[in-house]
Design an enzyme around this catalytic site. Structure first.
Site, PDB file in Angstrom:
ATOM      1  N   PRO A  16      49.088   9.745  96.003  1.00  0.00           N
ATOM      2  CA  PRO A  16      49.744   8.793  96.895  1.00  0.00           C
ATOM      3  C   PRO A  16      51.122   9.239  97.392  1.00  0.00           C
ATOM      4  O   PRO A  16      51.891   9.852  96.649  1.00  0.00           O
ATOM      5  CB  PRO A  16      49.874   7.529  96.044  1.00  0.00           C
ATOM      6  CG  PRO A  16      49.711   7.969  94.641  1.00  0.00           C
ATOM      7  CD  PRO A  16      48.798   9.158  94.684  1.00  0.00           C
ATOM      8  N   ASN A  17      51.356   8.934  98.631  1.00  0.00           N
ATOM      9  CA  ASN A  17      52.632   9.156  99.332  1.00  0.00           C
ATOM     10  C   ASN A  17      52.878  10.613  99.714  1.00  0.00           C
ATOM     11  O   ASN A  17      53.850  10.897 100.419  1.00  0.00           O
ATOM     12  CB  ASN A  17      53.823   8.622  98.504  1.00  0.00           C
ATOM     13  CG  ASN A  17      53.687   7.148  98.213  1.00  0.00           C
ATOM     14  OD1 ASN A  17      53.464   6.360  99.133  1.00  0.00           O
ATOM     15  ND2 ASN A  17      53.776   6.753  96.957  1.00  0.00           N
ATOM     16  N   ARG A  24      59.638  12.481 103.661  1.00  0.00           N
ATOM     17  CA  ARG A  24      59.833  11.670 102.452  1.00  0.00           C
ATOM     18  C   ARG A  24      60.886  12.314 101.554  1.00  0.00           C
ATOM     19  O   ARG A  24      60.669  13.423 101.051  1.00  0.00           O
ATOM     20  CB  ARG A  24      58.511  11.583 101.691  1.00  0.00           C
ATOM     21  CG  ARG A  24      58.607  10.865 100.371  1.00  0.00           C
ATOM     22  CD  ARG A  24      57.362  11.080  99.517  1.00  0.00           C
ATOM     23  NE  ARG A  24      57.484  10.371  98.265  1.00  0.00           N
ATOM     24  CZ  ARG A  24      56.745  10.605  97.190  1.00  0.00           C
ATOM     25  NH1 ARG A  24      55.806  11.540  97.235  1.00  0.00           N
ATOM     26  NH2 ARG A  24      56.933   9.916  96.103  1.00  0.00           N
ATOM     27  N   TYR A  29      61.903  16.435  97.686  1.00  0.00           N
ATOM     28  CA  TYR A  29      60.599  17.081  97.884  1.00  0.00           C
ATOM     29  C   TYR A  29      60.614  18.211  98.917  1.00  0.00           C
ATOM     30  O   TYR A  29      59.591  18.852  99.129  1.00  0.00           O
ATOM     31  CB  TYR A  29      59.564  16.028  98.303  1.00  0.00           C
ATOM     32  CG  TYR A  29      59.342  14.996  97.219  1.00  0.00           C
ATOM     33  CD1 TYR A  29      58.803  15.366  95.990  1.00  0.00           C
ATOM     34  CD2 TYR A  29      59.670  13.655  97.414  1.00  0.00           C
ATOM     35  CE1 TYR A  29      58.607  14.439  94.979  1.00  0.00           C
ATOM     36  CE2 TYR A  29      59.473  12.708  96.408  1.00  0.00           C
ATOM     37  CZ  TYR A  29      58.943  13.114  95.200  1.00  0.00           C
ATOM     38  OH  TYR A  29      58.756  12.203  94.194  1.00  0.00           O
ATOM     39  N   ASN A  80      47.894  17.363  92.388  1.00  0.00           N
ATOM     40  CA  ASN A  80      49.202  16.730  92.285  1.00  0.00           C
ATOM     41  C   ASN A  80      48.912  15.229  92.314  1.00  0.00           C
ATOM     42  O   ASN A  80      48.702  14.658  93.386  1.00  0.00           O
ATOM     43  CB  ASN A  80      50.106  17.131  93.449  1.00  0.00           C
ATOM     44  CG  ASN A  80      51.487  16.502  93.308  1.00  0.00           C
ATOM     45  OD1 ASN A  80      51.682  15.561  92.527  1.00  0.00           O
ATOM     46  ND2 ASN A  80      52.450  17.004  94.059  1.00  0.00           N
ATOM     47  N   ALA A  83      52.471   9.735  91.859  1.00  0.00           N
ATOM     48  CA  ALA A  83      52.876   8.655  90.935  1.00  0.00           C
ATOM     49  C   ALA A  83      51.784   8.323  89.917  1.00  0.00           C
ATOM     50  O   ALA A  83      52.089   7.847  88.814  1.00  0.00           O
ATOM     51  CB  ALA A  83      53.253   7.410  91.727  1.00  0.00           C
ATOM     52  N   GLU A 104      47.726  21.082  87.019  1.00  0.00           N
ATOM     53  CA  GLU A 104      48.559  19.971  87.509  1.00  0.00           C
ATOM     54  C   GLU A 104      49.796  20.555  88.188  1.00  0.00           C
ATOM     55  O   GLU A 104      50.477  21.405  87.602  1.00  0.00           O
ATOM     56  CB  GLU A 104      48.954  19.109  86.303  1.00  0.00           C
ATOM     57  CG  GLU A 104      49.898  17.969  86.634  1.00  0.00           C
ATOM     58  CD  GLU A 104      50.349  17.217  85.368  1.00  0.00           C
ATOM     59  OE1 GLU A 104      49.758  17.431  84.268  1.00  0.00           O
ATOM     60  OE2 GLU A 104      51.303  16.429  85.468  1.00  0.00           O
ATOM     61  N   HIS A 106      53.410  19.719  90.475  1.00  0.00           N
ATOM     62  CA  HIS A 106      54.403  18.799  91.039  1.00  0.00           C
ATOM     63  C   HIS A 106      55.397  19.600  91.849  1.00  0.00           C
ATOM     64  O   HIS A 106      55.856  20.664  91.399  1.00  0.00           O
ATOM     65  CB  HIS A 106      55.141  18.042  89.931  1.00  0.00           C
ATOM     66  CG  HIS A 106      54.215  17.217  89.105  1.00  0.00           C
ATOM     67  ND1 HIS A 106      53.701  16.025  89.547  1.00  0.00           N
ATOM     68  CD2 HIS A 106      53.670  17.449  87.894  1.00  0.00           C
ATOM     69  CE1 HIS A 106      52.880  15.555  88.620  1.00  0.00           C
ATOM     70  NE2 HIS A 106      52.834  16.394  87.620  1.00  0.00           N
ATOM     71  N   ARG A 113      64.067  14.630  86.226  1.00  0.00           N
ATOM     72  CA  ARG A 113      64.222  13.386  86.988  1.00  0.00           C
ATOM     73  C   ARG A 113      64.221  12.172  86.050  1.00  0.00           C
ATOM     74  O   ARG A 113      64.493  12.306  84.866  1.00  0.00           O
ATOM     75  CB  ARG A 113      63.123  13.315  88.053  1.00  0.00           C
ATOM     76  CG  ARG A 113      63.196  14.494  89.018  1.00  0.00           C
ATOM     77  CD  ARG A 113      62.155  14.411  90.096  1.00  0.00           C
ATOM     78  NE  ARG A 113      62.338  13.203  90.898  1.00  0.00           N
ATOM     79  CZ  ARG A 113      61.410  12.710  91.732  1.00  0.00           C
ATOM     80  NH1 ARG A 113      60.249  13.337  91.859  1.00  0.00           N
ATOM     81  NH2 ARG A 113      61.649  11.613  92.422  1.00  0.00           N
TER      82      ARG A 113
HETATM   83  C1  DQA Z   1      55.476  14.323  92.333  1.00  0.00           C
HETATM   84  C2  DQA Z   1      56.368  13.722  91.235  1.00  0.00           C
HETATM   85  C3  DQA Z   1      55.970  12.287  90.942  1.00  0.00           C
HETATM   86  O1  DQA Z   1      56.816  11.746  89.927  1.00  0.00           O
HETATM   87  C4  DQA Z   1      56.108  11.437  92.183  1.00  0.00           C
HETATM   88  O2  DQA Z   1      55.670  10.115  91.929  1.00  0.00           O
HETATM   89  C5  DQA Z   1      55.437  12.011  93.365  1.00  0.00           C
HETATM   90  C6  DQA Z   1      55.457  13.466  93.569  1.00  0.00           C
HETATM   91  C7  DQA Z   1      55.941  15.734  92.742  1.00  0.00           C
HETATM   92  O3  DQA Z   1      55.153  16.416  93.387  1.00  0.00           O
HETATM   93  O4  DQA Z   1      57.076  16.131  92.452  1.00  0.00           O
HETATM   94  O5  DQA Z   1      54.949  11.284  94.218  1.00  0.00           O
HETATM   95  O6  DQA Z   1      54.152  14.443  91.807  1.00  0.00           O
END
Ligand code: DQA
Length: 155
Positions: A16-17, A24, A29, A80, A83, A104, A106, A113
């Site tokens: 998501p997002n 964003r 990011y 990835n 959240a 995984e 990120h 963070r």
């Molecule tokens: C994320 C880190 C997560 O905590 C966050 O909710 C994201 C992006 C990252 O790629 O750094 O949406 O997965």
């Protein structure tokens, strides 16, 4: 997809997002878009003679369905979970359930963070975790998974 194609295909899943990347929170990011990340993964795969299938979804169930479908269409998964990393037992169970190797990824270093980002439900079912390397994390994940799968196939 036939068995030979799925044997050289990696599923690249973004949660998501991540469709908002580029605009964003660029301080966190960066300015790469989702398309840039997918292109990075695709280029890394192609250089090694592999293919990718890419999916981004804002819906937990859709990500789970894609993980289930990967059993017949991919040899490994780069995810990835965004959240959902920090909330989703269901995504972790889906990954464990299909039994494909998982990396995984990120973009940000989640350990640098907020406290709530330090725990991942997915990490215990992942072969490797890459955090904080931005777009490069997708390249490294593809290179690692392809090498690992090739070594396994070679016996
Ligand atoms: C994320 C880190 C997560 O905590 C966050 O909710 C994201 C992006 C990252 O790629 O750094 O949406 O997965």
């Amino acid at each position: 997809m036939n068995a030979a194609d799925s044997a050289r295909t990696l599923l690249i899943l973004n949660g998501p997002n991540l469709n908002l990347l580029g605009t964003r929170e660029p301080a966190v990011y960066g300015t790469d878009t989702l398309a840039d990340l997918e292109a990075t993964a695709e280029d890394a795969a192609r250089e090694l003679g592999w293919n990718v299938q890419c999916l981004q979804s804002n819906h937990e169930g859709e990500l789970i369905e894609a993980i289930h479908a990967a059993r017949g269409t991919a040899a490994g998964i780069v995810i990835n979970p965004a959240a959902y990393t920090h909330t989703s037992v269901a995504i972790r169970d889906a990954l464990a359930g299909v039994g494909l190797p998982v990396v995984e990824v990120h973009l940000s270093n989640i350990h640098r963070r907020e406290e709530f980002r330090h725990h991942s439900y997915v990490s215990p079912v992942a072969e490797a975790v890459i955090a904080g390397a931005g777009r490069h994390g997708y390249r490294m994940a593809v290179q690692f998974l392809a090498s690992k799968l090739q070594e396994a196939a070679a016996g």
